[in-house]
Enzyme design. Structure first.
Site, PDB file in Angstrom:
ATOM      1  CD  GLU A   1      -2.856  -1.349   2.300  1.00 48.79           C
ATOM      2  OE1 GLU A   1      -2.496  -0.854   3.366  1.00 48.79           O
ATOM      3  OE2 GLU A   1      -3.903  -2.000   2.168  1.00 48.79           O
TER       4      GLU A   1
ATOM      5  CD  GLU B   1      -3.591  -6.781   3.385  1.00 41.12           C
ATOM      6  OE1 GLU B   1      -4.663  -6.227   3.688  1.00 41.12           O
ATOM      7  OE2 GLU B   1      -2.492  -6.210   3.418  1.00 41.12           O
TER       8      GLU B   1
END
Length: 1012
Positions: free
Chosen positions: A455, A517
Site C-alpha cells: 500500500e 489479503e
C-alpha cells in the site's frame, strides 16, 4: 546488509550453531541506562561522552518498546501517519516536514561493555537487530553513524572506536524520522529497540557474505547448487602505496539431515585478496536424487563454509541450512517443485500483548506451533522483514514465505503526484529497503516470493526495484499496488469477493491470482470462508491467499480497575484521548488471540484449510483424498464414530491409510449398527496423527468430516393429561396447570413469567426479535445505524390483536399480533399452553410494505432465571457457529456452563450462537429448568449473562471492552430461526453473501418449550 549468518571459530561450534557459545560473541541485551523526552529539542546533548554521569537515569530493558513500558503513548491508526493523524493526508502532507517540532520523543541509551583481550587484532562489529524509527550511535564518545529502516538490522564496524576492557556505547533513538514515511503500517505505532543487540568479532579475513542458489533441474529430481562466497580483508597495510594480498583457501561441505557428507569441495591453488577489499569465490555442483524442500516436507541440508589462512589454520566456519526447491511460474500457475500448490496463508505481524513488537523465541515458536496445528502452510510478512529467527523456523518446519520490504506510505495515498513510489527524490531509501531485505534473506529456502512493500502506490521507484530483483534472483516478485502493471508477476489483490474471483478465472488471465489479503478477521467474523475455498479449489488461475491477519493486536492492560484488551483510543489510560490519532478497534483482529490462543475463527480456518478430504458413498464406502502435494499420509489413522440422536453408539479405527500425495483411496467403515426409524444418525471421521510430528502430538486431529445419514426429527406436540385454568384480570392472563403458572401481558404482547414446581424459569419472553448486538463487520457496513429501526421494533410496535382461546381443557392458545415499523411489517405469535406445562411457540413475520434491505435476525428473546446456568444442546458445537461460519462445527450433544457462552471479543458484540439446534436446555444444579425443541425448522440458540444493552449500548461505536462487562442477574436467551451471516470479506462496507442475508419477506417457524 549481508546474509544473516554467524562465523564460528571451530567446526564443532558451527555444528551447534549457538552464537552465545562463541568466544567472539557478546550479548548486549539487558539493562541499559535510559532517558526519555517527549520533545526532541529537550534531548540530552552531551550524554554520549564518557565522563557523562548517568546515575540519575532510569534502568531500561533492551530490547523493549518504550510505550508499553511507561514512556509515551501507544498510537494505533491504520492508514494515516501517527504524527499527523486523520487531519493531514495525501496532498496535505509535506514530507519530511510534517513531524511536529515539539512532539517527537527521543530515547537516549547508555551501556558499558567489555572487549575481551582475545579480540585484540580482530574486527569488531555491533549489531542492532531493529530500532524504531532512526538512531545515532556513539562509541567511547565518538560518533559512529546513523541508521533508519526499523525492521532490518544495522551493523557498524566499531574496531577503531573500541579498546580492550571497558567501553561505552550510546544511542539516541527518535520516534519519528523521514524513514517514518515508509512505515505507515496497520499496527501499533510504537518505538524503541525491538530486537537483539550484540557484539561480535571476526578475523581480519572474514566470510562477509555469501549467496546460495539451491534449485532443481528440469526433471525436478536433481539438486542444482551454487555458492558465491565473498571473502573480505579488513587489513590496511601501513607505510606502503600498494596493498599486499593475503592468501586463503575455502572449503565447502554439504551434509544431509543425518550428518552424512554428500559433497565436499575446496579452492584449487592460491586464492588471494587485497587489503581493505574483497574476493568472490564460486562453487557449484549437482546433487542426484536430492531430498527436496517444501512446506510439507522441509528437508534441509547443512552447508559448512570453512575459511582457512595460508597455513591451513581454520579462521572461520559458517553454517548454513540449504533447501533444494524449484519456485517458478509457468502457464499462469505458481509451481513449487513442478507442482501447482495452494497457499493457505496468513498475514503475520510481530506482536505480543504486553511487550508490543518485541518477541521472544518462545513467541515465535508458538506462532509456528499454532500455524501448523491450524493447517496454515504459508505466511506473508506484513509488512516488513521479520526477526531472522522466524525465518529459520520457516525453513526448519516448513512455511511458504512472502518476504515483504518495510515500505508502506499509505497516508500519502496512491496518486502518482503524491506517492513516494513515483518520487525520485525518495528513490534511494526505498530501493535500499528492498535490496537490504533481499540481501539478508536471500539464502532462505522458505522465501518463495519477494514483495516490494504494501500500500505504497506505484511508479518509477517500484519499477526499478522490480527490475533489480528480477535481474538478481529467480524467484517471483509481487506487489499489490502494481495491480495490473507489469511490475508484479502475480495478481495479488486485497479483499475480492468470491464472485469476482470466478469472473477473473473465466477471463483466461495471463497471471495467477493469489490474494495478498482476504477474509478480514475483525471481531465475530470469518463468514463465507468455505465459499472462498470452494472457488479456489475448483477454478483455474486461483491458488489461495493470506488471511488478514494472524494475531489480534490487542494490548493487555488495566483500565479503571478492569483488565481489558486495549485498542486504539485507549491511551493514555487516564487522560483525554486525541481521536485524531486513533482508529479504535481496527487493530483487534486475528486468527489467534494476542496470546496466540484459539478463537472461534481459528476453528473454522483449521477445518477449511485441512489437507485431507473425504466423501461418503453407499454402504459406508469412504473415499479419502490426500490433498497434500508432496507428502503421503501414512502417519495418519482414521478414528470414526457413529452418532444416534447425538450420542455415540459405535466407534472404530482404521489404523493405516497410506495414500500418496494427490491421490485417493476407498475404505469401508465397518459399521454394524442398524439404523432405527425415527432416529437421526451421523458418521464422524477424524484423521489423527499416529506418531508425533513437530508441534503435533500423537492423537492430534489434522482433519475431520461429518456425514449426515438421516434427517432431524421434529418434536412431537404434547398429549399430556390434566386440566388447565385461565384467568384474565386487566392486561394479565394467568394460565395454571398442575405444576406451573404462566402469566401473559396482553397489552405488551409477551409471556411475562413462567414458573414450574414453585421455581421461576422464564422471567420474560419469548418475544419477537429482529436485532443482534452489531458485530464489527455489521458496524463496518453501517448496519448499527442503517438497520437500527429493528432494534426495538417489537417493543415499540402497536398491538393489533391479543386474544386467549381455550381449545380444550388441556390446551389454551394465547395469540399476539403487533404492527411494526409504522405498519410496514406484522409480527405474530401463537403460544399454545399444554396441561403438562409445555408451550408451543408459533412465530410469523409478514413483510407488508416498505423497502428494507436487511434484518439482523428472525428470532425470539427470553429472560431466564440466573440459576439455570447449566447448558446442554443437540446441535453444532462446541463453540459458537453462525449461518455462514459453521463448517468446522459438528452436530452433537454438548454440555457447558453459562460462563463459557460469551467469547470475549475486545469490543462487545454478538457472540455465543449455536446453529442447527435440535434441542437446547438450561438447568440448575438439581437439573430443573427448561428444554427447547424445534418443531418446524432447526434453531439457532444462545444464552448469555449480558443483555442487549450491555453489548449494544448505543448506535455510535465507542470505547467499550468485553473486560468491562459485568454479568447480570438474569440469563438472556435467544431462540432464533436464523441470524444474518457474520460475513468474511472485509470490515468496512461488505455485506454478507446474499444467500446468508435475512431479507425483508415473510417467515414462519415453531418450537416447543418444555419444563424440566
Amino acid at each position: 546488509m549481508r546474509a544473516s549468518a554467524f562465523g564460528y571459530e571451530s567446526s564443532d561450534l558451527a555444528k551447534e550453531n549457538v552464537k552465545a557459545k562463541s568466544q567472539y560473541f557478546v550479548n548486549l541485551n539487558g539493562i541499559w541506562k535510559f532517558n526519555w523526552v517527549r520533545d526532541a529539542r529537550k534531548r540530552p546533548l552531551d550524554f554520549y561522552k564518557t565522563e557523562f554521569n548517568d546515575q540519575s537515569w532510569d534502568n531500561f530493558k533492551v530490547p523493549a518498546n518504550w510505550e508499553v513500558n511507561g514512556y509515551g503513548v501507544p498510537i494505533y491508526v491504520n492508514q494515516p501517519y501517527e504524527f499527523t493523524g486523520h487531519a493531514k493526508r495525501y496532498g496535505k502532507l509535506n514530507p519530511p516536514f510534517d513531524i511536529p517540532e515539539d512532539y517527537n520523543p527521543v530515547g537516549s541509551y547508555r551501556r558499558k561493555f567489555n572487549i575481551p583481550e582475545n579480540w585484540n587484532g580482530r574486527q569488531v562489529f555491533i549489531h542492532l537487530g531493529a530500532v524504531k524509527s532512526a538512531f545515532f550511535i556513539w562509541v567511547n564518545g565518538e560518533k559512529v553513524g546513523y541508521s533508519e529502516d526499523s525492521k532490518l538490522a544495522a551493523e557498524f564496524d566499531i574496531t577503531k572506536y573500541v579498546k580492550p576492557g571497558e567501553n561505552l556505547v550510546a544511542l539516541q533513538v527518535y520516534r519519528w524520522s523521514d524513514g517514518s514515511y515508509f512505515e505507515c503500517q496497520d499496527m501499533w505505532r510504537i518505538s524503541g529497540i525491538e530486537r537483539d543487540v550484540y557484539l561480535y568479532s571476526t578475523p581480519k579475513l572474514d566470510i562477509r557474505d555469501f549467496k546460495i542458489t539451491s534449485t532443481l533441474d528440469p526433471s525436478y529430481t536433481n539438486g542444482v547448487f551454487k555458492a558465491e562466497i565473498e571473502v573480505t580483508s579488513y587489513k590496511i597495510d601501513q607505510k606502503t602505496l600498494h596493498s599486499r594480498p593475503d592468501t586463503f583457501s575455502l572449503e565447502v561441505v554439504l551434509t544431509d539431515k543425518n550428518g552424512k557428507t554428500i559433497w565436499r569441495d575446496q579452492t584449487r591453488g592460491s586464492q588471494s585478496v587485497l587489503g581493505n577489499y574483497f574476493k568472490k569465490v564460486t562453487f557449484s555442483t549437482e546433487i542426484p536424487s536430492v531430498e527436496k524442500w517444501s512446506a510439507e516436507l522441509p528437508n534441509l541440508y547443512s552447508l559448512f563454509i570453512t575459511l582457512k589462512d595460508k597455513k591451513g589454520a581454520i579462521l572461520q566456519v559458517v553454517p548454513v541450512k540449504v533447501g533444494f526447491r524449484s519456485i517458478e511460474i509457468k502457464d499462469s500457475n505458481f509451481l513449487v517443485n513442478g507442482k501447482r500448490v495452494f497457499l493457505k496463508g496468513v498475514n503475520r505481524h510481530e506482536h505480543n500483548p504486553t511487550k508490543g513488537h518485541t518477541l521472544s523465541k518462545e513467541d515465535m515458536l508458538k506462532d509456528m506451533e499454532m500455524m501448523k496445528k491450524l493447517n496454515v502452510n504459508a505466511v506473508r510478512h506484513s509488512h516488513y522483514p521479520p526477526d531472522p529467527y522466524w525465518l529459520e523456523l520457516c525453513d526448519q518446519y516448513g512455511l511458504y514465505v512472502v518476504d515483504e520490504a518495510n515500505i508502506e506510505s499509505h497516508g500519502l495515498g496512491y496518486s502518482l503526484e503524491h506517492t513516494l513510489a513515483n518520487n525520485k527524490q525518495w528513490r534511494i531509501p526505498q530501493l535500499e529497503r528492498i535490496q537490504r531485505m533481499y540481501e539478508r534473506d536471500k539464502n532462505h529456502p522458505s522465501v518463495v516470493t519477494w514483495s516490494l512493500g504494501n500500500e505504497a502506490g506505484n511508479g518509477t521507484v517500484m519499477y526499478e526495484a522490480y527490475d533489480w530483483l528480477k535481474k538478481t534472483d529467480t524467484r517471483p516478485v509481487q506487489y499489490e499496488r502494481a495491480e495490473w502493471d507489469y511490475n508484479t508477476d502475480m495478481i495479488v489483490p486485497q479483499y475480492p469477493d468470491p464472485k469476482w474471483m470466478i469472473r477473473y478465472s473465466k477471463r483466461n488471465p495471463d497471471r495467477v491470482l493469489i490474494m495478498s489479503e482476504y477474509a478480514h478477521i475483525m471481531g465475530n467474523s470469518l463468514g463465507n470462508f468455505k465459499e472462498y475455498w470452494d472457488v479456489i479449489e475448483n477454478n483455474p488461475y486461483l491458488q489461495g491467499g493470506f488471511i488478514w491477519e494472524w494475531i489480534d493486536q490487542a494490548i493487555d492492560t488495566v483500565k479503571n480497575g478492569k483488565r481489558i484488551m486495549a485498542y486504539g483510543g485507549d491511551f493514555p489510560l487516564y487522560e483525554p484521548v486525541d481521536e485524531n490519532l486513533s482508529d479504535n478497534n481496527f487493530c483487534v483482529k486475528g486468527v489467534v488471540t494476542a496470546y496466540r490462543g484459539m478463537t472461534p475463527m481459528a476453528v473454522e480456518v483449521k477445518k477449511v484449510y485441512q489437507h485431507i478430504k473425504s466423501r461418503l458413498g453407499e454402504n459406508y464406502k469412504l473415499t479419502v483424498t490426500n490433498g497434500y502435494f508432496f507428502r503421503n499420509i501414512d502417519n495418519v489413522q482414521i478414528d470414526w464414530t457413529l452418532l444416534e440422536n447425538g450420542k455415540e453408539t459405535e466407534k472404530g479405527v482404521i489404523p493405516s491409510i497410506p495414500i500418496a500425495a494427490g491421490e485417493s483411496r476407498d475404505f469401508t467403515i465397518p459399521v454394524k449398527s442398524k439404523q432405527k426409524s425415527g432416529n437421526e444418525y451421523f458418521l464422524n471421521v477424524f484423521y489423527s496423527v499416529k506418531q508425533a510430528e513437530p508441534f503435533l502430538e500423537a492423537g492430534h486431529v489434522m482433519a475431520y468430516d461429518q456425514f449426515e445419514l438421516g434427517k432431524p426429527v421434529a418434536a412431537a406436540e404434547s398429549v399430556a393429561k390434566g386440566e388447565l385454568k385461565s384467568n384474565t384480570s386487566g392486561n394479565l392472563c394467568t394460565i395454571t396447570g398442575k405444576d406451573f403458572t404462566a402469566v401473559f401481558d396482553l397489552q405488551a404482547g409477551v409471556l411475562k413469567s413462567y414458573s414450574f414446581k414453585g421455581a421461576s424459569i422464564i422471567e420474560n419472553g419469548p418475544q419477537p426479535s429482529f436485532w443482534r448486538a452489531p458485530t464489527d463487520n455489521d458496524i463496518g457496513a453501517g448496519f448499527n445505524k442503517s438497520m437500527r429501526m429493528w432494534r426495538n421494533a417489537y417493543q415499540e410496535g402497536t398491538i393489533a390483536d391479543a386474544k386467549v382461546n381455550v381449545v380444550s381443557p388441556q390446551q389454551i392458545e394465547v395469540i399476539f399480533s403487533k404492527n411494526l415499523v409504522n405498519g410496514d411489517a406484522v409480527a405474530s405469535q401463537k403460544m399454545t399452553v399444554y396441561a403438562d406445562g409445555a408451550i408451543k411457540v408459533d412465530n410469523s413475520f409478514e413483510a407488508v410494505k416498505g423497502n428494507y434491505k436487511l434484518m439482523m435476525r428472525i428470532g425470539n428473546d427470553l429472560k431466564i432465571n440466573r440459576q439455570l446456568d447449566k447448558i446442554s444442546w443437540y446441535g453444532r458445537g462446541p463453540g459458537e457457529s453462525y449461518w455462514d461460519r459453521k463448517t468446522a462445527s459438528l452436530v452433537g450433544i454438548y454440555s457447558q456452563t453459562l460462563s463459557e457462552q460469551y467469547y470475549p471479543y475486545a469490543r462487545p458484540q454478538e457472540s455465543g450462537n449455536k446453529s442447527d439446534v435440535r434441542w437446547y436446555s438450561l438447568t440448575n444444579a438439581k437439573g430443573r429448568g427448561l428444554r427447547v425443541e424445534f418443531a418446524t425448522d432447526l434453531l439457532n440458540c444462545s444464552a448469555l449473562p449480558y443483555s442487549l444493552d450491555d453489548l449494544d449500548p448505543e448506535a455510535d461505536k465507542k470505547q467499550y471492552h468485553s473486560g468491562e462487562l459485568v454479568p447480570r442477574n438474569e440469563i438472556y436467551m435467544h431462540i432464533d430461526l436464523q441470524q444474518t451471516g457474520v460475513q468474511g470479506i472485509d470490515s468496512w462496507g461488505s455485506w454478507p453473501m446474499e444467500k446468508y442475508r435475512i431479507s425483508f419477506h415473510g417467515y414462519k417457524y415453531s418450537y416447543i418449550i418444555k419444563p424440566l
